[in-house]
Design a protein around this motif. Structure first.
Motif, PDB file in Angstrom:
ATOM      1  N   VAL A   1       0.859  -1.198   0.000  1.00 54.73           N
ATOM      2  CA  VAL A   1       0.000   0.000   0.000  1.00 54.73           C
ATOM      3  C   VAL A   1       0.893   1.246   0.000  1.00 54.73           C
ATOM      4  CG1 VAL A   1      -1.878   1.237   1.154  1.00 54.73           C
ATOM      5  CG2 VAL A   1      -1.835  -1.256   1.199  1.00 54.73           C
ATOM      6  N   LEU A   2       1.315   1.636  -1.204  1.00 56.60           N
ATOM      7  CA  LEU A   2       2.117   2.867  -1.357  1.00 56.60           C
ATOM      8  C   LEU A   2       1.157   3.933  -1.876  1.00 56.60           C
ATOM      9  CD1 LEU A   2       5.326   1.132  -2.734  1.00 56.60           C
ATOM     10  CD2 LEU A   2       5.074   2.308  -0.530  1.00 56.60           C
ATOM     11  N   ASN A   3       0.254   4.359  -0.992  1.00 53.46           N
ATOM     12  CA  ASN A   3      -0.910   5.134  -1.425  1.00 53.46           C
ATOM     13  C   ASN A   3      -0.601   6.566  -1.836  1.00 53.46           C
ATOM     14  OD1 ASN A   3      -0.832   4.615   1.630  1.00 53.46           O
ATOM     15  ND2 ASN A   3      -1.842   6.610   1.521  1.00 53.46           N
ATOM     16  N   PHE A   4       0.601   7.100  -1.472  1.00 50.57           N
ATOM     17  CA  PHE A   4       0.917   8.459  -1.933  1.00 50.57           C
ATOM     18  C   PHE A   4       0.997   8.508  -3.469  1.00 50.57           C
ATOM     19  CE2 PHE A   4       3.126  10.627   1.977  1.00 50.57           C
ATOM     20  CZ  PHE A   4       1.942  10.506   2.690  1.00 50.57           C
ATOM     21  N   ARG A   5       1.232   7.344  -4.104  1.00 50.00           N
ATOM     22  CA  ARG A   5       1.270   7.307  -5.567  1.00 50.00           C
ATOM     23  C   ARG A   5      -0.102   7.593  -6.180  1.00 50.00           C
ATOM     24  NH1 ARG A   5       5.602   3.344  -8.000  1.00 50.00           N
ATOM     25  NH2 ARG A   5       7.167   3.409  -6.357  1.00 50.00           N
ATOM     26  N   PHE A   6      -1.146   7.554  -5.342  1.00 56.62           N
ATOM     27  CA  PHE A   6      -2.515   7.764  -5.834  1.00 56.62           C
ATOM     28  C   PHE A   6      -3.171   8.993  -5.203  1.00 56.62           C
ATOM     29  CE2 PHE A   6      -1.611   3.268  -6.316  1.00 56.62           C
ATOM     30  CZ  PHE A   6      -2.076   3.008  -7.596  1.00 56.62           C
ATOM     31  N   THR A   7      -2.473   9.685  -4.298  1.00 56.04           N
ATOM     32  CA  THR A   7      -3.054  10.863  -3.648  1.00 56.04           C
ATOM     33  C   THR A   7      -3.230  11.950  -4.715  1.00 56.04           C
ATOM     34  OG1 THR A   7      -1.937  10.232  -1.609  1.00 56.04           O
ATOM     35  CG2 THR A   7      -2.717  12.507  -1.748  1.00 56.04           C
ATOM     36  N   PRO A   8      -4.465  12.464  -4.886  1.00 54.83           N
ATOM     37  CA  PRO A   8      -4.738  13.304  -6.066  1.00 54.83           C
ATOM     38  C   PRO A   8      -3.778  14.472  -6.276  1.00 54.83           C
ATOM     39  CG  PRO A   8      -6.772  12.678  -5.020  1.00 54.83           C
ATOM     40  CD  PRO A   8      -5.683  12.184  -4.119  1.00 54.83           C
ATOM     41  N   ASN A   9      -3.390  15.216  -5.225  1.00 59.50           N
ATOM     42  CA  ASN A   9      -2.515  16.359  -5.508  1.00 59.50           C
ATOM     43  C   ASN A   9      -1.073  15.920  -5.816  1.00 59.50           C
ATOM     44  OD1 ASN A   9      -2.137  15.748  -2.825  1.00 59.50           O
ATOM     45  ND2 ASN A   9      -1.796  17.876  -2.177  1.00 59.50           N
TER      46      ASN A   9
ATOM     47  N   VAL B   1      -0.502  13.162  -7.586  1.00 58.27           N
ATOM     48  CA  VAL B   1      -0.624  12.717  -8.981  1.00 58.27           C
ATOM     49  C   VAL B   1      -0.489  13.938  -9.896  1.00 58.27           C
ATOM     50  CG1 VAL B   1      -2.219  11.712 -10.685  1.00 58.27           C
ATOM     51  CG2 VAL B   1      -2.016  10.676  -8.403  1.00 58.27           C
ATOM     52  N   LYS B   2      -1.149  15.041  -9.494  1.00 59.92           N
ATOM     53  CA  LYS B   2      -1.063  16.280 -10.284  1.00 59.92           C
ATOM     54  C   LYS B   2       0.375  16.830 -10.252  1.00 59.92           C
ATOM     55  CE  LYS B   2      -2.562  19.586 -12.787  1.00 59.92           C
ATOM     56  NZ  LYS B   2      -2.975  19.324 -14.164  1.00 59.92           N
ATOM     57  N   ALA B   3       1.010  16.779  -9.072  1.00 62.49           N
ATOM     58  CA  ALA B   3       2.388  17.278  -8.947  1.00 62.49           C
ATOM     59  C   ALA B   3       3.315  16.518  -9.889  1.00 62.49           C
ATOM     60  CB  ALA B   3       2.869  17.147  -7.505  1.00 62.49           C
ATOM     61  N   LYS B   4       3.105  15.214  -9.978  1.00 63.92           N
ATOM     62  CA  LYS B   4       3.967  14.411 -10.867  1.00 63.92           C
ATOM     63  C   LYS B   4       3.748  14.824 -12.321  1.00 63.92           C
ATOM     64  CE  LYS B   4       5.259   9.787 -12.187  1.00 63.92           C
ATOM     65  NZ  LYS B   4       6.223   8.863 -11.713  1.00 63.92           N
TER      66      LYS B   4
ATOM     67  N   LEU C   1       7.405   8.288  -2.232  1.00 62.22           N
ATOM     68  CA  LEU C   1       6.906   9.441  -2.995  1.00 62.22           C
ATOM     69  C   LEU C   1       8.052  10.123  -3.754  1.00 62.22           C
ATOM     70  CD1 LEU C   1       4.593  11.578  -3.572  1.00 62.22           C
ATOM     71  CD2 LEU C   1       5.392  12.757  -1.527  1.00 62.22           C
ATOM     72  N   LEU C   2       9.197  10.300  -3.088  1.00 58.27           N
ATOM     73  CA  LEU C   2      10.332  10.962  -3.746  1.00 58.27           C
ATOM     74  C   LEU C   2      10.793  10.180  -4.975  1.00 58.27           C
ATOM     75  CD1 LEU C   2      12.676  12.024  -0.788  1.00 58.27           C
ATOM     76  CD2 LEU C   2      10.950  13.405  -1.971  1.00 58.27           C
ATOM     77  N   ARG C   3      10.934   8.866  -4.822  1.00 62.29           N
ATOM     78  CA  ARG C   3      11.407   8.032  -5.942  1.00 62.29           C
ATOM     79  C   ARG C   3      10.425   8.070  -7.107  1.00 62.29           C
ATOM     80  NH1 ARG C   3      11.021   2.858  -5.073  1.00 62.29           N
ATOM     81  NH2 ARG C   3      12.494   2.361  -6.724  1.00 62.29           N
ATOM     82  N   TRP C   4       9.129   8.025  -6.752  1.00 62.52           N
ATOM     83  CA  TRP C   4       8.084   7.978  -7.787  1.00 62.52           C
ATOM     84  C   TRP C   4       7.918   9.349  -8.459  1.00 62.52           C
ATOM     85  CZ3 TRP C   4       3.264  10.556  -7.118  1.00 62.52           C
ATOM     86  CH2 TRP C   4       2.302  10.259  -8.081  1.00 62.52           C
ATOM     87  N   LEU C   5       7.924  10.407  -7.649  1.00 63.87           N
ATOM     88  CA  LEU C   5       7.705  11.765  -8.151  1.00 63.87           C
ATOM     89  C   LEU C   5       8.836  12.213  -9.063  1.00 63.87           C
ATOM     90  CD1 LEU C   5       5.533  13.958  -7.534  1.00 63.87           C
ATOM     91  CD2 LEU C   5       7.053  14.811  -5.765  1.00 63.87           C
ATOM     92  N   PHE C   6      10.078  11.970  -8.630  1.00 62.87           N
ATOM     93  CA  PHE C   6      11.234  12.466  -9.383  1.00 62.87           C
ATOM     94  C   PHE C   6      11.800  11.415 -10.346  1.00 62.87           C
ATOM     95  CE2 PHE C   6      11.243  15.113  -5.487  1.00 62.87           C
ATOM     96  CZ  PHE C   6      11.071  16.350  -6.097  1.00 62.87           C
TER      97      PHE C   6
ATOM     98  N   GLY D   1      -1.407  20.001  12.932  1.00 59.32           N
ATOM     99  CA  GLY D   1      -0.797  19.016  12.025  1.00 59.32           C
ATOM    100  C   GLY D   1      -0.518  19.644  10.667  1.00 59.32           C
ATOM    101  N   THR D   2       0.519  19.159   9.997  1.00 60.10           N
ATOM    102  CA  THR D   2       0.893  19.681   8.678  1.00 60.10           C
ATOM    103  C   THR D   2       1.360  18.543   7.795  1.00 60.10           C
ATOM    104  OG1 THR D   2       2.062  21.424   9.856  1.00 60.10           O
ATOM    105  CG2 THR D   2       2.454  21.330   7.494  1.00 60.10           C
ATOM    106  N   SER D   3       1.071  18.661   6.538  1.00 57.93           N
ATOM    107  CA  SER D   3       1.729  17.816   5.549  1.00 57.93           C
ATOM    108  C   SER D   3       2.007  18.726   4.373  1.00 57.93           C
ATOM    109  CB  SER D   3       0.821  16.663   5.143  1.00 57.93           C
ATOM    110  OG  SER D   3       1.442  15.953   4.113  1.00 57.93           O
ATOM    111  N   ARG D   4       3.253  18.855   3.994  1.00 58.94           N
ATOM    112  CA  ARG D   4       3.617  19.886   3.026  1.00 58.94           C
ATOM    113  C   ARG D   4       4.817  19.447   2.198  1.00 58.94           C
ATOM    114  NH1 ARG D   4       2.382  25.387   4.221  1.00 58.94           N
ATOM    115  NH2 ARG D   4       3.437  26.737   2.749  1.00 58.94           N
ATOM    116  N   LEU D   5       4.630  19.493   0.892  1.00 56.40           N
ATOM    117  CA  LEU D   5       5.721  19.176  -0.031  1.00 56.40           C
ATOM    118  C   LEU D   5       6.045  20.438  -0.827  1.00 56.40           C
ATOM    119  CD1 LEU D   5       7.417  17.018  -1.784  1.00 56.40           C
ATOM    120  CD2 LEU D   5       5.425  17.026  -3.276  1.00 56.40           C
ATOM    121  N   GLU D   6       7.317  20.796  -0.904  1.00 54.44           N
ATOM    122  CA  GLU D   6       7.729  21.929  -1.739  1.00 54.44           C
ATOM    123  C   GLU D   6       8.835  21.447  -2.672  1.00 54.44           C
ATOM    124  OE1 GLU D   6       8.909  25.083   0.942  1.00 54.44           O
ATOM    125  OE2 GLU D   6       7.007  24.881   2.001  1.00 54.44           O
TER     126      GLU D   6
END
Ligand code: NAD
Length: 332
Positions: free
Chosen positions: A124-132, A134-137, A193-198, A250-255
């Motif tokens: 379950v590597l669910n960040f690969r399916f998190t809508p924002n 997916v858009k970022a990628k 997420l880093l490996r998949w995104l970049f 709480g925060t979750s933030r990618l830049e």
């Protein structure tokens, strides 16, 4: 697969099994929650009534049920290997929560068993399916940031909230059985997420952690863990996981910082922005609800699709093992 519906048993009905996977599989076209299993019968009551499914206290009995084609392993991490291995040996596809098992050795053994069985073992590597994300990628792939040069990812969970979910007495603090402490457990998704995104590998990471008793939070230890990361594509960045902040903070933030002076910002799961100047900002927002917000439902849909259409998933245990390897030094 000749059937047109996947019969599912969800094993482990706590935070993620009971709230995300069971409701997802109950709604996905092409899947049917045939049964649920938990060693605590009360954890199953609500779901058995709601989905009119069977209950097995012992997951092994569920795996004997001929109506079940696939098992979702959402028990605490220390039990993943035993349950997933047993399911594969009885011909069931497996969707397994992360970390995949309590050690890299066991994860490698499980991956081999899945390979030999010809069945699907999907982590379950669910960040690969998190809508924002997916858009970022999509944005990064289009080259909208030029070359991504740096990134930060921060996830802060309010201490009292995590103390309720994972108090000190829970499996999440038993490093021997779980592979690490909560910061380790919670790191694996963003590392993937880093490996998949970049679309690159992690060259190196150096972790530093600080753990402390927190004033006013019983039965818990606050942590702040930071990793300084270098990717093989040359980008550098930081990962930070914390559980020290107060309620509502709480925060979750990618830049991501690009070579064309643009910055991408993905906050929580519902927005992604590209910022060129303080006045030139493009923003996409997402209004998903329930298990779709962090991509659990989409992960479950993908699992069902792979089984029904007999497709090999685009990611698998190897990705789960890499995330585990990168995270393991947090434990030290
Ligand atoms: N993908 C995600 O976003 C995400 C989020 C949180 C947790 N997780 C992962 O999911 C797993 C479960 O975490 P959680 O926070 O839901 O745990 P939890 O403690 O809330 O729930 C676990 C459940 O499993 C049951 N259980 C324990 N042993 C069992 C067994 N042998 N057979 C059947 N049931 C058993 C417990 O009674 C409990 O109801 C962990 O591996 C964790 O790392 C994933």
């Amino acid at each position: 697969m000749s059937k047109d519906e996947v019969g599912v048993v969800v094993i482990g009905l706590g935070f993620v099994g009971g709230r995300a996977h069971a409701p997802s599989f109950a709604r996905i076209e092409g899947s049917n929650v045939v049964a649920v299993s938990d060693i605590v019968p009360e954890a199953a009551d609500r779901l058995v009534k709601k989905y009119e499914c069977k209950y097995y206290r012992d997951y092994k009995e569920a795996l004997d049920d001929p109506d079940i084609d696939a098992a979702v392993v959402s028990t605490p991490t220390p039990y993943h290997y035993e349950i997933a291995s047993e399911a594969l040996s009885r011909g069931k596809h497996v969707l397994c929560e992360m970390p995949l098992t309590s050690s890299i050795e066991l994860s490698e053994r499980l991956a081999k068993e899945a390979d030999e069985s010809g069945l699907i073992l999907l982590p379950v590597l669910n960040f690969r399916f998190t809508p924002n994300y997916v858009k970022a990628k999509e944005i990064l792939r289009e080259g909208a940031l030029g070359t991504p040069m740096a990134f930060t990812f921060r996830e802060h969970i309010p201490a009292k909230e995590l103390a309720m979910q994972w108090p000190l007495s829970s499996w999440a603090w038993d490093a021997k059985k779980s592979g690490g402490l909560p910061d380790y457990t919670l790191s694996v998704w963003s590392i993937d997420l880093l490996r998949w995104l970049f679309e690159t590998e992690i060259e190196s990471v150096r972790w530093q952690s600080s753990y402390n008793e927190l004033q006013g939070v019983d039965n818990f230890k606050g942590y702040q863990t930071v990793g300084v990361v270098k990717l093989e594509n040359g980008a550098v960045g930081t990962l930070q996981y914390g559980a020290t902040v107060g309620e509502g903070l709480g925060t979750s933030r990618l830049e991501v910082y690009g070579s064309n002076t643009k910055t991408l910002e993905a906050i929580w799961n519902n927005s992604v922005k590209i910022m060129e100047t303080s006045e030139s900002i493009d923003e996409w927002t997402f209004a998903e609800k329930g298990p779709r917000v962090w991509g659990h439902r989409q992960t479950d849909e993908y699992f069902v699709e792979c089984i029904l259409d007999e497709i090999a998933p685009s990611f698998g245990p190897k990705d789960a093992i890499i995330a585990q390897r990168v995270s393991r030094n947090i434990v030290k």
